[in-house]
Design a protein around this motif. Structure first.
Motif, short mmCIF file in Angstrom:
data_model
loop_
_atom_site.label_atom_id
_atom_site.label_comp_id
_atom_site.label_asym_id
_atom_site.label_seq_id
_atom_site.Cartn_x
_atom_site.Cartn_y
_atom_site.Cartn_z
N ALA A 1028 61.91 60.63 50.79
CA ALA A 1028 61.11 59.78 50.10
C ALA A 1028 60.33 59.02 51.23
N GLU A 1029 60.57 58.72 52.17
CA GLU A 1029 59.75 58.16 53.09
C GLU A 1029 58.77 58.69 53.61
N VAL A 1030 58.72 60.13 53.43
CA VAL A 1030 57.59 61.08 54.13
C VAL A 1030 56.59 60.94 52.94
N TRP A 1031 57.21 61.11 51.57
CA TRP A 1031 56.12 60.80 50.60
C TRP A 1031 55.55 59.53 50.37
N ALA A 1032 56.25 58.42 50.53
CA ALA A 1032 55.76 57.25 50.62
C ALA A 1032 54.67 56.96 51.76
N SER A 1033 54.86 57.35 52.89
CA SER A 1033 53.90 57.49 54.03
C SER A 1033 52.68 58.21 53.55
N ARG A 1034 52.87 59.17 53.01
CA ARG A 1034 51.51 59.96 52.40
C ARG A 1034 50.78 58.92 51.62
N ALA A 1035 51.55 58.46 50.52
CA ALA A 1035 50.90 57.72 49.85
C ALA A 1035 50.15 56.55 50.47
N ARG A 1036 50.77 55.76 51.27
CA ARG A 1036 50.15 54.85 52.15
C ARG A 1036 48.85 55.13 53.02
N ASP A 1037 48.84 56.26 53.41
CA ASP A 1037 48.10 57.19 54.41
C ASP A 1037 46.59 57.11 53.33
N LEU A 1038 46.86 57.46 52.23
CA LEU A 1038 45.73 57.65 51.18
C LEU A 1038 44.90 56.32 50.66
N SER A 1039 46.02 55.20 50.76
CA SER A 1039 45.41 54.03 50.39
C SER A 1039 46.30 52.91 51.29
N LYS A 1040 45.56 52.74 52.35
CA LYS A 1040 46.40 51.67 53.51
C LYS A 1040 46.29 50.22 52.89
N ASP A 1041 45.39 49.82 52.09
CA ASP A 1041 45.23 48.22 51.88
C ASP A 1041 45.98 48.09 50.66
N SER A 1042 46.66 49.00 49.93
CA SER A 1042 46.98 48.72 48.52
C SER A 1042 48.47 48.24 48.69
N SER A 1043 48.82 47.09 47.97
CA SER A 1043 50.10 46.40 47.92
C SER A 1043 50.92 47.36 47.09
N TYR A 1044 50.56 47.98 46.20
CA TYR A 1044 51.53 48.67 45.34
C TYR A 1044 51.99 49.99 46.09
N PHE A 1045 51.37 50.47 46.91
CA PHE A 1045 51.87 51.71 47.82
C PHE A 1045 52.60 51.08 48.96
N ALA A 1046 52.47 50.06 49.69
CA ALA A 1046 53.15 49.26 50.48
C ALA A 1046 54.40 48.93 49.82
N ASP A 1047 54.68 48.61 48.54
CA ASP A 1047 55.76 48.24 48.07
C ASP A 1047 56.58 49.47 47.57
N THR A 1048 56.02 50.69 47.51
CA THR A 1048 56.85 51.94 47.53
C THR A 1048 57.62 52.30 48.80
N SER A 1049 56.97 52.10 50.21
CA SER A 1049 57.67 52.03 51.16
C SER A 1049 58.78 51.18 51.54
N ALA A 1050 58.74 49.85 50.99
CA ALA A 1050 59.52 48.80 51.02
C ALA A 1050 60.87 49.13 49.90
#
Length: 1498
Positions: A1028-1050
């Motif tokens: 899950a962390e791997v996929w969350a990191s990929r999402a954040r890499d694609l959209s670094k400034d989005s709070s929604y993808f930062a929330d996924t990592s959290a």
């Protein structure tokens, strides 16, 4: 002889103008002529020769009537010399009367003629609305002295009108006695109009500073009206006019002094008023035909008496002005002249193709540049002749522009004199083939134009020849219509058009073949009176004057079938139309405009279109068109159709808001969209109808185009026809309200007055639930169409089926129709699916494509596949010679299940879709149960088949639909973890959903949302947190400034923590596990903090609160962990110790020191101390987040006013965490401490504060929330009692005293009779006391809000109002500071409104308004947005209506305190449209955290 005749005529009292002579006066004149026998006079008398006839006589006419040649020549010579003498004697003398230029208009075609006399005298106030006038000759130079004199005259006249409260116009270039005739048009030569305009704008400097803005609003910009020469040619002169409009809402009861500019500069140095200095101060009023200064020094002792008397009557004059304005508005009525024009111009056939008239003759005068945009109707009428009285027509006038569109033959009237056979003359003139353009007042072949009073003698005779020729009796079967096009106002009795009308009237023996068209009432009135005086007939019934020329143009053009086929027309009201230019329609690219002549002249195949509709294709305009044709089957009217037409639409039109909204909710496939389009079709001639093409279009652009459609061809007029805009398939009501707000704001920007609704949004929206009961109540705000026909509807469908079966042999395949006819019975749909899918083979291409289409349709509303995509997938190759194979046919026997459609977006393309949503659902079920084709298999095919994505056309739409069925979750009562498709695959084929998601990533590698979906799948479903962390990191890499993808990592870290805790067996937690838990908790907290910080920076539609909620959830998990830790798990005292540690009040080393088992717990203490900073701040962080979210949800609301299901899910989770929080931090078992008497007071205070916190009564937001959360009376009273106790303790903080004020206000709303409510006067005193204290920055907003609410001045109530405006300003500043990150996409909630009563009862809270209306949540929201709620009787009885003045997009509210005006903001800016600066308005007032707002502005 001629001289003698002239002398005699004057002595004998003959009229100066021969045109005015009667036949008796002609005989008298002839008898006095020397050398002319008396019998000639008798012959003239017997032949009824009057003055106008005398001017037309020639020698030949006299000889035909037995007058010999000699006397005939002498008579004609005497007449000509008489005319010459009259001309010499009258040179420069004033001419006939004329009307002034239309008041407060600028784009009118009206012009003056030199030496005409304005038929309105200089006057004082009459009815206050009809303008008074003042004339100034003015020399027109731009030297400083002359310009200053002009400005002084404007200032004097303006002040006089404003003080007398009358409209007025001052004219420069109009003569007055004694040098000229009163009202004589002189004109002035103006070489630099801009210089004049700039100079006139400085007139406000003559007014007092406090009245400058009012003067600027009342004094309109200058107007430069052209002046024509007497022969109707253009001159360089113009008349300068300035209009004055002292609107009652601006002037109120004020009086207006003026000052000489020089003396104003010296005024500051004046010590006291002296006669000398007072001379510079003036007070003008209208008196008769002039402006008089009541402060002018006289020798009278009581010089100020008249002035004082006038000032004393200012209130009465203000009231009279207001009443006059209201009376004037009440006379405005709707026009029906569009229908009258259609009747008269066709002779009753209503079609120019079948017109009663074969020929049209046009008579026209001086045209204006603006008329040349509306000439197409003249071209289409193809007039046999045009009698043009504009001598400049060929140069740059009507004929010049007409010739660009059609060939004409130029003629002079003399060419029509019958000197040979009529047919020979007609042949020479090429009549009936090419329009004969007859220059009836010169302008070609060096023919000089004649002055108006010379025209009859110079050219009248030859024009009569033209008319006699055109009306000849040789061809009695030819019916023709004579159309007088009055481009310019006819104001003189000797105008050539009046004489020409008289000639036609005589020739045609009446007016039945005459039509007169002008575009304003003044022109009509003048024309009607002149014709009546000349011919003794009332022409009103043959006149059109309420339509603009663009409307005349469009209405006439729409009467030709070829135009109805090739051109498109919009309604303008009253049966009139206007041509919709192709360029304009192309510019309205976000809208599909429905015109009044939609589909007319098309060649679409009726059978194919109707078959496709009955099979299940979406309805088109063609279906409605065909159903109205003779012999066709009528379109079925649903039960709700008449309700919408007769109740809903009229109700919406009556509302006073610019853009109003109506919801048509429907179950998919039940005919909701069809009903909405049927409504538009039925109203297309009464509204400007359109459909929004793309719901994803930029709303600002849509709003701009909607307003352009509304205002098309309306310049200085208000639109008479509203826009009816249908929006379909929106999946979020919040977006619907956003669109409404955007249109509202655009109307405000364009200053469109919203006295009634200008734009109606018909929101056709699929219902989230198909389980609406048949008892759902229909309201004027919302209608629901379900999947259950009424008995009446069933009967209509049965009757139509009989008619269809007679016309179509394949009616058994009309599944779309039959599903409704069978009343949506599942058995029928299931049978259709089962029978059609027999022998289904997934290996066949067309079967695969059908399966994909079915899957998409079930899980994505409005999904389709482009025709080109299907062709490529099925291998259909176009055959240029033999045409193309229809792609539907390649679906084989499944073709009856699909329909074609057009997809709107950036590009428009053809596509295929399932014929009905219920067919799709049953087909998918049949594939699964009978043919073992799983949803996972179809989805995998959809994701892995590259062929589906090779077609450019429709590729973007397909990718969007596929992504939606994978990613989009449906929120209901419980939170959904995945999209319905993924959940169904997981239930149907457990484990295969992972394969589907992996393939989804391969298809959408650059889509952060898909990577996020995989992360969620692994931490929620598989519990593989590393993956899950791997996929969350990929999402954040694609959209670094989005709070929604930062929330996924959290969330990954939080769920790992949650899962690890759950794995821990019952019993106490070991030190190792404690360390793991706390480390994960700290990581999750840091991640959620980052999410929250990113959310603050985003400018998205709504604020992302997931960071706050996540941090709270982690805090709750930490509490759960610590409760299982030996250090805190032994007894209740230990429980209190944990509360103290997490509050930061107790240090861990102190706990360890006092722990009897410290050796045993040493390792736990060691771990805890590693995270001491994290632990000490846990309570404060949780509390801050709770307060933040409460502040957010209580004080801000969505634009729809409703919480969506996601917010409701979050609120439930928040409530669970808060309960866990209060169990730890708001409960204390302190029996031991109670024995210590010294501690009992502090303990009691502590417990009271805990109780208040436990009930969220420790914050103003929590207290305000009690107004809507259904709190019990007893609970609220206990809160009031404890809050009072805290305040009396001597230990209370500023915040607690502010909260106490809120508690009393809220309790007074919930239980007004409670004995625990502090007396109102004491509450006000307490509030004043708190305001004097040092206020922490964070308490500014709640304190100043409640101060504004309670201090707002009211009659019979004393309140400390002195700093109220400062408090309002500070509220706005505090709101921006506190709410700046979160109010995007939200608007402040109105907590209270000002009522009619006193004390606490002066406040009406929103819940009370809701109860008064008794409407559901959705209907209440719509009533609020549409402004209908203020029409409810009970609401009006509750609320106090205030008045105020408009100022810079805000309102200065009047108060009962003299001189005190408070600035408030309108809730809907469009309600200020049309209100000039300082306009008086009335409104209700509401109080929000952004400040006071004005509602229902009128």
């Amino acid at each position: 002889m001629a001289d003698r005749g002239k002398i005699k005529s004057q002595k004998d009292g003959l009229p100066r103008d021969i045109k005015d002579w009667s036949k008796d006066q002609v005989r008298e004149w002839a008898l006095n002529l020397d050398q002319v026998p008396d019998n000639v006079a008798e012959i003239l008398f017997q032949q009824d020769v009057d003055g106008p006839s005398l001017l037309l006589l020639d020698t030949e006419d006299l000889q035909k009537n037995r007058v010999t040649l000699g006397p005939a020549k002498l008579l004609i010579k005497a007449r000509d010399e008489e005319v010459k003498l009259i001309k010499i004697n009258s040179k420069g003398l004033p001419r006939g009367p004329c009307k002034p230029y239309p008041f407060c208009r600028y784009n009118d075609s009206y012009r003056y003629m030199e030496s005409d006399i304005l038929d309105i005298t200089e006057s004082g106030a009459s009815d206050l609305i009809e303008p008074c006038h003042e004339y100034k000759a003015f020399n027109g130079t731009t030297d400083e002295a002359t310009m200053t004199r002009l400005i002084e005259e404007v200032a004097r006249f303006a002040a006089a009108c404003m003080n007398s409260r009358t409209n007025g116009t001052i004219h420069f270039g109009i003569g007055d006695e004694p040098n000229f005739t009163h009202g004589q048009v002189l004109g002035v030569v103006v070489t630099d109009k801009e210089a004049y305009a700039k100079k006139i704008n400085t007139v406000i400097d003559y007014f007092e500073h406090k009245h400058k803005k009012t003067a600027q609003s009342c004094i309109k910009p200058p107007r430069f009206v052209g002046v024509l020469n007497r022969n109707e040619t253009s001159s360089e002169k113009c008349v300068i006019e300035v209009d004055i409009v002292p609107d009652s809402t601006m002037c109120e009861e004020n009086i207006y002094h003026t000052f000489n500019v020089d003396s104003k500069k010296k005024k500051k140095a004046k010590a006291k008023e002296t006669p000398e200095t007072r001379q510079s101060k003036q007070f003008f009023v209208r008196e008769g035909g002039s402006s008089r200064d009541l402060l002018l020094l006289t020798t009278l002792a009581r010089e100020m008496e008249e002035y004082n008397h006038f000032v004393a009557g200012k209130a009465q004059r203000a009231q009279l002005r207001k009443e006059a304005e209201e009376k004037h508005l009440n006379v405005i009525k709707c026009s029906t002249q569009g229908n009258r024009l259609r009747q008269m111009i066709t002779g009753g056939s209503l079609s120019l193709d079948k017109s009663h008239f074969e020929w049209y003759i046009i008579v026209t005068n001086k045209s204006h540049q603006i008329h040349f945009e509306s000439l197409e109707f003249l071209v289409e009428l193809n007039p046999i002749a045009v009698l043009d009285f504009d001598p400049e027509s060929a140069k740059d006038g009507l004929q010049f522009h007409f010739k660009k569109l059609r060939t004409v033959n130029d003629h002079l009237p003399a060419q029509f004199k019958v000197t040979e056979g009529v047919e020979d003359i007609a042949k020479q003139l090429k009549l009936t083939r090419i329009t004969s353009w007859v220059f009836s007042n010169g302008g070609i072949e060096k023919e000089e134009p004649s002055d108006i009073d010379e025209w009859l003698m110079d050219k009248g005779s030859s024009v009569r020849d033209v008319i006699s020729f055109l009306c000849r009796k040789e061809d009695p079967n030819k019916r023709f219509l004579v159309i007088f096009l009055l481009w310019s106002t006819v104001s003189e009795k000797m105008d050539p058009l009046v004489e020409t009308f008289s000639m036609f009237y005589q020739e045609l023996k009446g007016t039945e073949q005459i039509l007169c068209i002008c575009d304003n009432k003044n022109a009509f009135t003048s024309w009607k009176n002149l014709v009546d005086a000349r011919c003794g007939t009332n022409i009103a019934h043959r006149c059109i004057h309420e339509l603009s020329f663009p409307e005349v143009n469009g209405t006439v053009l729409s009467l030709l079938s070829k135009n109805r086929r090739s051109s498109r027309f919009l309604p303008c009201g009253g049966g009139s139309n206007v041509l919709l230019e192709k360029k304009v329609e192309r510019d309205l690219n976000t809208l599909e405009v429905l015109c009044v002549n939609q589909c007319e002249g098309g060649n679409e195949d009726k059978i194919v279109i109707e078959e496709n509709f009955y099979k299940g294709e979406q309805v088109s305009w063609w279906n409605f068109y065909f159903s109205e044709q003779p012999g066709s089957i009528p379109f079925i009217k649903r039960d709700m159709f008449d309700f919408i037409m007769n109740t809903v639409i009229p109700d919406l039109c009556s509302l006073g808001k610019a853009c109003v909204l109506f919801n048509l909710m429907h179950v998919p496939g039940c005919g909701g969209t069809t009903l909405a389009m049927h409504t538009l079709w039925a109203l297309r001639d009464r509204f400007r109808c359109a459909v929004l093409r793309d719901r994803n279009a930029d709303f600002a652009e849509v709003a701009d185009q909607v307003v352009k459609l509304l205002m098309y061809v309306h310049k200085e007029q208000l639109p008479q026809v509203p826009v009816l805009l249908m929006i379909d398939d929106f999946d979020d009501k919040e977006k619907v309200f956003d669109l409404q707000r955007a249109i509202d704001e655009e109307c405000a920007k364009k200053n469109i007055q919203s006295k009634s609704a200008q734009v109606i949004l018909l929101n056709c929206m699929m219902s989230e639930s198909s389980e609406h009961t048949e008892h759902t109540e229909h309201t004027a705000e919302s209608v629901f169409i379900g999947n259950n026909l009424s008995e009446k509807e069933q009967k209509l469908f049965e009757e139509k089926l009989v008619a269809i079966e007679k016309e179509y042999k394949n009616a058994d395949t009309f599944y779309g129709f039959m599903i409704m006819k069978k009343n949506f019975k599942p058995e029928y749909v299931q049978g259709v699916a089962r029978n059609t899918l027999k022998s289904f083979n997934m290996k066949e291409k067309h079967a695969q494509l059908l399966a994909v289409l079915v899957l998409l349709n079930v899980y994505c509303k409005g999904s389709s596949l482009s025709i080109s995509l299907c062709e490529e997938f099925l291998g259909v190759q176009p055959k240029p010679i033999f045409g193309t194979i229809k792609v539907q046919e390649r679906f084989g026997k499944f073709s009856t299940l699909i329909a074609t459609c057009s997809v709107e977006g950036k590009l428009v393309f053809k596509a295929v879709e399932m014929i009905h949503s219920s067919i799709a659902r049953h087909c998918l079920q049949e594939l699964t149960t009978t043919y073992n084709v799983s949803k996972a298999e179809i989805t995998d095919l959809l994701l892995t088949t590259d062929k589906l994505y090779e077609s450019t056309q429709g590729k973007d739409k397909l990718l969007k639909d596929v992504r939606q069925i994978l990613v989009k979750r449906h929120y209901s009562v419980e939170e959904c973890q995945f999209s319905p498709l993924i959940q169904d695959i997981a239930n149907e084929s457990p484990g295969l959903e992972e394969m589907v998601l992996q393939n989804a990533y391969k298809r959408f590698k650059k889509d952060a949302g898909v990577s996020q979906l995989l992360a969620r799948y692994y931490y929620l479903k598989i519990k593989d947190f590393s993956e899950a962390e791997v996929w969350a990191s990929r999402a954040r890499d694609l959209s670094k400034d989005s709070s929604y993808f930062a929330d996924t990592s959290a969330q990954v870290v939080k769920h790992r923590l949650k899962n690890t805790i759950a794995d821990c067996k019952k019993g106490l937690i070991s030190p190792e596990k404690l360390g793991t838990f706390l480390k994960l908790a700290q990581s999750a907290t840091d991640a959620f903090k980052e999410t929250h910080n990113l959310a603050k920076k985003e400018l998205s539609h709504s604020f992302n609160t997931a960071g706050c909620l996540g941090e709270i959830q982690v805090g709750a998990l930490v509490i759960e962990v610590l409760e299982k830790t030996p250090v805190f798990a032994s007894d209740n005292v230990r429980h209190d110790i944990m509360s103290g540690v997490l509050s930061g009040n107790v240090q861990l080393q102190d706990v360890e020191k006092n722990d009897k088992r410290q050796n045993k717990h040493a390792q736990h203490y060691e771990i805890l101390k590693q995270f001491k900073d994290f632990l000490y701040s846990l309570r404060n962080r949780m509390k801050e987040n709770f307060d933040f979210l409460d502040n957010f949800s209580v004080n801000l609301g969505s634009r729809s006013g409703m919480k969506d299901s996601r917010e409701q899910v979050a609120q439930r989770e928040l409530f669970r965490c808060f309960r866990q929080y209060t169990e730890l931090f708001c409960k204390t078992d302190s029996a031991g401490l109670l024995r210590n008497k010294a501690m009992s007071f502090m303990l009691k205070l502590h417990q009271e504060r805990q109780y208040l916190e436990m009930n969220k009564a420790d914050t103003f937001s929590g207290i305000l929330n009690c107004l809507s959360n259904g709190i019990l009376y007893d609970s609220m009273e206990k809160i009031a009692k404890l809050s009072a106790s805290v305040c009396k303790s001597g230990q209370s903080t500023v915040k607690e005293r502010i909260n106490f004020i809120y508690v009393n206000v809220v309790l007074s709303c919930i239980k007004p009779a409670s004995k625990h409510i502090l007396p109102y006067k004491q509450l006000i005193d307490l509030l004043c006391q708190v305001l004097q204290e040092q206020i922490p920055l964070r308490e500014n907003l709640p304190l100043h809000f409640i101060a504004v609410v309670l201090f707002w001045p009211q009659q019979q109530e004393v309140s400390p109002y002195h700093n109220l405006q400062r408090y309002i300003s500070q509220i706005r500043v505090s709101y921006r500071m506190v709410m700046k990150e979160v109010f995007n996409g939200k608007r402040p909630i109105i907590h209270f409104m000002l009522g009619r009563k006193q004390g606490y009862q002066r406040l009406v809270h929103l819940g009370e308004i809701r109860r008064s209306v008794r409407a559901g949540e959705e209907d209440f929201t719509l009533m609020w947005e549409n402004g209908k709620i203020w029409q409810e009787k009970e609401v009006k009885e509750h609320l106090c209506r205030l008045t105020g003045q408009v100022k810079d997009k805000r309102i200065l509210a009047d108060t009962c305190i003299s001189g005190l005006k408070l600035e408030i903001t309108p809730m809907f800016q469009s309600q200020l449209s049309g209100h000039a600066q300082e306009t008086k308005v009335s409104f209700f007032i509401g109080f929000s955290m952004k400040g006071p707002v004005a509602l229902d502005i009128k």
